[in-house]
Design a protein around this motif. Structure first.
Motif, PDB file in Angstrom:
ATOM      1  N   ALA A 104       0.830  -1.215   0.000  1.00  0.00           N
ATOM      2  CA  ALA A 104       0.000   0.000   0.000  1.00  0.00           C
ATOM      3  C   ALA A 104       0.862   1.263   0.000  1.00  0.00           C
ATOM      4  O   ALA A 104       0.735   2.142   0.856  1.00  0.00           O
ATOM      5  CB  ALA A 104      -0.946  -0.001   1.199  1.00  0.00           C
ATOM      6  N   MET A 105       1.737   1.365  -0.984  1.00  0.00           N
ATOM      7  CA  MET A 105       2.650   2.501  -1.059  1.00  0.00           C
ATOM      8  C   MET A 105       1.917   3.759  -1.529  1.00  0.00           C
ATOM      9  O   MET A 105       0.907   3.687  -2.232  1.00  0.00           O
ATOM     10  CB  MET A 105       3.799   2.180  -2.011  1.00  0.00           C
ATOM     11  CG  MET A 105       4.667   1.015  -1.543  1.00  0.00           C
ATOM     12  SD  MET A 105       5.547   1.371  -0.004  1.00  0.00           S
ATOM     13  CE  MET A 105       6.866   2.426  -0.610  1.00  0.00           C
ATOM     14  N   ASP A 157       9.746  -9.367  -1.317  1.00  0.00           N
ATOM     15  CA  ASP A 157      10.159  -8.387  -0.313  1.00  0.00           C
ATOM     16  C   ASP A 157      10.539  -7.081  -1.003  1.00  0.00           C
ATOM     17  O   ASP A 157      11.587  -6.989  -1.645  1.00  0.00           O
ATOM     18  CB  ASP A 157      11.347  -8.935   0.480  1.00  0.00           C
ATOM     19  CG  ASP A 157      11.777  -8.018   1.618  1.00  0.00           C
ATOM     20  OD1 ASP A 157      11.280  -6.890   1.715  1.00  0.00           O
ATOM     21  OD2 ASP A 157      12.647  -8.448   2.403  1.00  0.00           O
ATOM     22  N   LEU A 158       9.692  -6.066  -0.852  1.00  0.00           N
ATOM     23  CA  LEU A 158       9.945  -4.789  -1.508  1.00  0.00           C
ATOM     24  C   LEU A 158      11.199  -4.116  -0.967  1.00  0.00           C
ATOM     25  O   LEU A 158      11.947  -3.489  -1.724  1.00  0.00           O
ATOM     26  CB  LEU A 158       8.733  -3.860  -1.343  1.00  0.00           C
ATOM     27  CG  LEU A 158       8.860  -2.464  -1.957  1.00  0.00           C
ATOM     28  CD1 LEU A 158       9.205  -2.534  -3.443  1.00  0.00           C
ATOM     29  CD2 LEU A 158       7.573  -1.670  -1.734  1.00  0.00           C
ATOM     30  N   THR A 159      11.470  -4.226   0.326  1.00  0.00           N
ATOM     31  CA  THR A 159      12.688  -3.614   0.850  1.00  0.00           C
ATOM     32  C   THR A 159      13.924  -4.241   0.205  1.00  0.00           C
ATOM     33  O   THR A 159      14.880  -3.541  -0.147  1.00  0.00           O
ATOM     34  CB  THR A 159      12.784  -3.745   2.387  1.00  0.00           C
ATOM     35  OG1 THR A 159      12.650  -5.115   2.759  1.00  0.00           O
ATOM     36  CG2 THR A 159      11.721  -2.927   3.074  1.00  0.00           C
ATOM     37  N   ARG A 212      14.956   6.793  -1.362  1.00  0.00           N
ATOM     38  CA  ARG A 212      13.805   7.459  -0.734  1.00  0.00           C
ATOM     39  C   ARG A 212      12.761   6.453  -0.255  1.00  0.00           C
ATOM     40  O   ARG A 212      12.299   6.513   0.885  1.00  0.00           O
ATOM     41  CB  ARG A 212      13.186   8.432  -1.739  1.00  0.00           C
ATOM     42  CG  ARG A 212      11.932   9.131  -1.250  1.00  0.00           C
ATOM     43  CD  ARG A 212      11.578  10.314  -2.132  1.00  0.00           C
ATOM     44  NE  ARG A 212      11.476  10.007  -3.548  1.00  0.00           N
ATOM     45  CZ  ARG A 212      12.384  10.371  -4.459  1.00  0.00           C
ATOM     46  NH1 ARG A 212      13.475  11.001  -4.106  1.00  0.00           N
ATOM     47  NH2 ARG A 212      12.191  10.069  -5.730  1.00  0.00           N
ATOM     48  N   TRP A 213      12.413   5.497  -1.123  1.00  0.00           N
ATOM     49  CA  TRP A 213      11.337   4.573  -0.757  1.00  0.00           C
ATOM     50  C   TRP A 213      11.820   3.451   0.148  1.00  0.00           C
ATOM     51  O   TRP A 213      11.057   2.938   0.969  1.00  0.00           O
ATOM     52  CB  TRP A 213      10.645   4.055  -2.017  1.00  0.00           C
ATOM     53  CG  TRP A 213       9.940   5.189  -2.699  1.00  0.00           C
ATOM     54  CD1 TRP A 213      10.266   5.781  -3.876  1.00  0.00           C
ATOM     55  CD2 TRP A 213       8.820   5.923  -2.186  1.00  0.00           C
ATOM     56  NE1 TRP A 213       9.428   6.813  -4.143  1.00  0.00           N
ATOM     57  CE2 TRP A 213       8.519   6.928  -3.132  1.00  0.00           C
ATOM     58  CE3 TRP A 213       8.037   5.822  -1.033  1.00  0.00           C
ATOM     59  CZ2 TRP A 213       7.473   7.825  -2.949  1.00  0.00           C
ATOM     60  CZ3 TRP A 213       7.000   6.713  -0.850  1.00  0.00           C
ATOM     61  CH2 TRP A 213       6.722   7.701  -1.794  1.00  0.00           C
ATOM     62  N   CYS A 218      11.603   1.583   5.823  1.00  0.00           N
ATOM     63  CA  CYS A 218      12.299   1.358   7.094  1.00  0.00           C
ATOM     64  C   CYS A 218      11.679   2.188   8.214  1.00  0.00           C
ATOM     65  O   CYS A 218      11.492   1.692   9.339  1.00  0.00           O
ATOM     66  CB  CYS A 218      13.789   1.669   6.946  1.00  0.00           C
ATOM     67  SG  CYS A 218      14.695   0.459   5.958  1.00  0.00           S
ATOM     68  N   ARG A 219      11.359   3.436   7.916  1.00  0.00           N
ATOM     69  CA  ARG A 219      10.712   4.279   8.938  1.00  0.00           C
ATOM     70  C   ARG A 219       9.364   3.678   9.339  1.00  0.00           C
ATOM     71  O   ARG A 219       9.012   3.650  10.523  1.00  0.00           O
ATOM     72  CB  ARG A 219      10.523   5.701   8.415  1.00  0.00           C
ATOM     73  CG  ARG A 219      11.801   6.508   8.329  1.00  0.00           C
ATOM     74  CD  ARG A 219      11.503   7.986   8.110  1.00  0.00           C
ATOM     75  NE  ARG A 219      10.734   8.215   6.891  1.00  0.00           N
ATOM     76  CZ  ARG A 219      11.272   8.439   5.705  1.00  0.00           C
ATOM     77  NH1 ARG A 219      12.597   8.439   5.557  1.00  0.00           N
ATOM     78  NH2 ARG A 219      10.512   8.665   4.653  1.00  0.00           N
ATOM     79  N   ARG A 220       8.616   3.216   8.352  1.00  0.00           N
ATOM     80  CA  ARG A 220       7.294   2.647   8.636  1.00  0.00           C
ATOM     81  C   ARG A 220       7.397   1.403   9.502  1.00  0.00           C
ATOM     82  O   ARG A 220       6.528   1.124  10.323  1.00  0.00           O
ATOM     83  CB  ARG A 220       6.584   2.327   7.316  1.00  0.00           C
ATOM     84  CG  ARG A 220       5.097   2.111   7.446  1.00  0.00           C
ATOM     85  CD  ARG A 220       4.411   2.230   6.101  1.00  0.00           C
ATOM     86  NE  ARG A 220       4.588   1.022   5.298  1.00  0.00           N
ATOM     87  CZ  ARG A 220       4.088   0.868   4.070  1.00  0.00           C
ATOM     88  NH1 ARG A 220       3.409   1.866   3.508  1.00  0.00           N
ATOM     89  NH2 ARG A 220       4.270  -0.243   3.400  1.00  0.00           N
TER      90      ARG A 220
END
Length: 284
Positions: A104-105, A157-159, A212-213, A218-220
């Motif tokens: 859900a980006m 895994d998006l990260t 950026r993403w 990571c922050r989320r």
């Protein structure tokens, strides 16, 4: 006309002909920017994109060594290898648009990767046109089939996808392209050098989007971006990070040395730290 963005992504990914892939990418990117495509949709991307019958795809270890001299054949081989990278980069960008719906980006994520796909399509077309001017075309030489392995390895895994593709592979392109541009100019091939300089400059933005993403995720998730990136790279990237780094271009992308310096392999040249790379090629 496709009805949703994910249908557009699948249409590009399942198109084998390179210039048709370019045409569709540019058409769908414009439609997204203009609002004619407004919904993401739920179409599922294929495990592998469609590919033309040529070039012959080989394992990286089976690829012939490219010469670094300024002969026409050496320059054709260089541009052919870069065109192959850019073709894969088109598919990598469309794949990331529709591969991870569960994350859900924000809208900006989609905007960024469609812009990347549009850039990569234009880059491929520029390289193909230059190859044609030199009496060649994409498909004339073999190419290696290792570029999609990063996509397959990170499909869940998006990260990990962001850590490997823009922040390792495309960042490597920033490292090595300036030296290639210098060598092409020394050989008197200013036109090819100009194309590679344009690609380098625009791909700073691709690395920036990856950083950026990745940082957003990571922050989320409440994890440290540097430690998380290093862990993902060490677990998923077998090639090792090669020096020297183009620190200037990486910094322009917001990608600082705190990420990569401590896990990079020693510089085999053991010379002074350089801000630019030394072998010939870009990563997308």
């Amino acid at each position: 006309m496709v009805a949703t963005l994910s249908e557009a992504a699948v249409a590009v990914l399942t198109t084998a002909a390179p210039m048709e892939k370019v045409r569709l990418t540019r058409e769908y990117a414009a439609a997204w920017r203009g609002g004619a495509l407004a919904e993401i949709g739920g179409a599922v991307p294929p495990d592998r994109p469609a590919r033309p019958e040529r070039p012959e795809l080989k394992l990286p270890r089976d690829m012939p060594k490219r010469g670094r001299g300024g002969t026409l054949q050496n320059r054709i081989a260089l541009l052919h290898a870069l065109a192959h990278i850019e073709l894969n980069a088109i598919d990598l960008a469309w794949d990331i648009v529709c591969r991870f719906p569960g994350e859900a980006m924000p809208r900006g994520f989609t905007d960024d990767w469609i812009a990347v796909a549009d850039d990569e399509a234009r880059h491929f077309a520029m390289l193909e046109h230059r190859l044609n001017q030199m009496g060649a075309s994409y498909g004339d030489l073999p190419a290696h089939d290792g570029l999609w392995q990063a996509a397959q390895k990170t499909a869940q895994d998006l990260t990990a996808r962001l850590a490997l593709v823009p922040m390792v592979l495309e960042a490597r392109g920033l490292d090595v392209t300036p030296d290639t541009v210098r060598r092409l100019r020394a050989f008197g091939d200013d036109e090819s050098a100009g194309i590679l300089q344009t690609i380098h400059d625009e791909e700073i933005g691709h690395v920036a989007a990856g950083h950026r993403w990745f940082s957003h995720l990571c922050r989320r998730r409440g994890v440290d971006p540097v430690a998380t990136w290093q862990d993902l790279v060490l677990r998923n990237f077998r090639g090792g990070l090669k020096r020297p780094f183009n620190v200037t271009s990486r910094a322009a992308a917001g990608f600082g040395p705190e990420f990569y310096e401590s896990i990079a392999a020693p510089d085999p040249a053991a010379g002074p730290t350089s801000s630019e790379g030394s072998d010939g090629g870009s990563s997308s």
